[in-house]
Design an enzyme around this catalytic site. Structure first.
Site, short mmCIF file in Angstrom:
data_model
loop_
_atom_site.label_atom_id
_atom_site.label_comp_id
_atom_site.label_asym_id
_atom_site.label_seq_id
_atom_site.Cartn_x
_atom_site.Cartn_y
_atom_site.Cartn_z
N ARG A 15 2.38 -11.75 24.99
CA ARG A 15 1.85 -10.39 25.20
C ARG A 15 0.56 -10.44 26.00
NH1 ARG A 15 -2.46 -7.07 25.13
NH2 ARG A 15 -3.21 -8.09 23.22
N ASP A 16 -0.50 -10.90 25.40
CA ASP A 16 -1.79 -10.91 26.07
C ASP A 16 -1.77 -11.81 27.31
OD1 ASP A 16 -4.44 -10.18 26.39
OD2 ASP A 16 -5.21 -11.79 25.15
N HIS A 209 -11.91 -16.45 25.53
CA HIS A 209 -11.51 -16.71 26.91
C HIS A 209 -12.39 -17.83 27.46
CE1 HIS A 209 -8.95 -13.00 27.97
NE2 HIS A 209 -9.01 -13.10 26.66
N CYS A 240 -8.11 -10.32 31.67
CA CYS A 240 -8.40 -8.93 31.28
C CYS A 240 -8.54 -8.09 32.54
CB CYS A 240 -9.68 -8.85 30.46
SG CYS A 240 -10.09 -7.13 30.02
N ASN A 249 -7.01 -16.64 28.55
CA ASN A 249 -7.31 -17.07 27.19
C ASN A 249 -7.39 -18.58 27.15
OD1 ASN A 249 -6.78 -14.46 25.55
ND2 ASN A 249 -4.97 -14.62 26.84
#
Length: 308
Positions: A15-16, A209, A240, A249
């Site tokens: 997801r991220d 991150h 982001c 990340n």
């Protein structure tokens, strides 16, 4: 404080990690990635996001992904849900946990979701109530907890305030996120010590991150502060979109290598994660930024070449 004997690694790559890829990642690739991560032993995988496809087109196939993955017994599959419509989609997809998000920075909150911190958390109240009524876990994520791209330094008191608000809503777990990767070990410990006074330490997690190369040392600092849950993204996927210069990340492979080197149990098969990182990097044509992952892949390939 002695280091924890075991930690939970929340894998956020599907997801991220993938949400900001410009080219649409085929649904079958997402499913395969999650299946590989499930088989590797993760107890919690952030699998999809139920937000408007207008804002995050990469996550438009969340329902299909959730319907097709092979779920491992005991693994929690989380989805991001910004509103009640998203919650209803999450419930229909049989998600195990819904994730809400708020910023510790007023400037970031306005830029990110066009409202104040207080307004954003008010909006989540019905989502949390609906989740609790149906027995779903709720995780709250506090972005920009260690710094903001727009206002710079974020006061520790501001982070504590958001944690208290999430706690009052009834979140089961709360993430402290260094969204743009500017945190340092001293600041990391100061923030975790402060938020541990208002929310149980064992239900706090670190989301780092690696923009300034500090993610692993910040994780070690958080371990020293007694934190036992960490987020990571296979092959270092992610970033982001609202934070200029923010890299991905921290790579899961690097975090696992650190934990195993410290003798900390994760329950995750590092070699399987290395293979998953190689798979997704190849599938989307993106460099694998995990140092441990690349080193272990090179060793395997060298050994294979020496023993045909």
């Amino acid at each position: 404080m002695t280091l924890p004997h075991a930690v939970k690694i929340v894998e956020v790559g599907p997801r991220d990690g993938l949400q900001n890829e410009k080219e649409f990642v085929p649904t079958e690739v997402k499913i395969e990635l999650i299946n590989r991560l499930s088989a590797a032993g993760f107890r919690n995988i952030e699998a999809a996001s139920f937000v408007s496809p207008k804002w995050v087109p990469q996550m438009a196939d969340g329902a299909e992904v959730m319907a097709e993955i092979e779920r491992a017994a005991g693994t929690v599959y989380s989805v991001l849900t910004p509103n009640l419509r998203g919650f209803e989609s999450a419930q229909a997809a049989s998600a195990d946990e819904v994730v809400i998000f708020g910023s510790a920075s007023e400037a970031f909150s306005q830029k990110n979701i066009n409202c104040s911190i207080a307004q954003s958390i008010e909006r989540f109240a019905p989502v949390v109530q609906a989740a609790q009524a149906t027995g779903l876990r709720v995780r709250g994520s506090v972005s920009c907890a260690l710094g903001c791209p727009y206002q710079g330094e974020v006061p520790v008191a501001a982070v504590v305030d958001v944690v208290e608000r999430f706690a009052a809503l009834g979140c089961d777990e709360i993430d402290i996120a260094d969204t743009i990767g500017v945190g340092t070990p001293g600041r990391t410990q100061a923030v975790f010590h402060a938020v541990s006074q208002v929310f149980p330490r064992e239900r706090l997690s670190g989301h780092f991150h690696d923009t300034y190369g500090q993610a692993l040392v910040n994780i070690y600092a958080a371990l020293q502060a007694g934190i036992e849950i960490f987020h990571a993204s296979v092959a270092g996927l992610g970033g982001c979109p609202y934070a200029k210069g923010a890299t991905g990340n921290v790579a899961t492979e690097d975090v696992l290598y650190l934990m195993h080197g410290l003798g900390i149990t994760t329950g995750v098969d590092l070699n399987a994660v290395v293979a998953a990182g190689d798979f997704i990097s190849t599938a989307i044509g993106r460099p694998n930024v995990s140092r441990a992952g690349k080193a272990l892949l090179a060793r395997v390939r060298n050994e294979a070449g020496a023993n045909p």
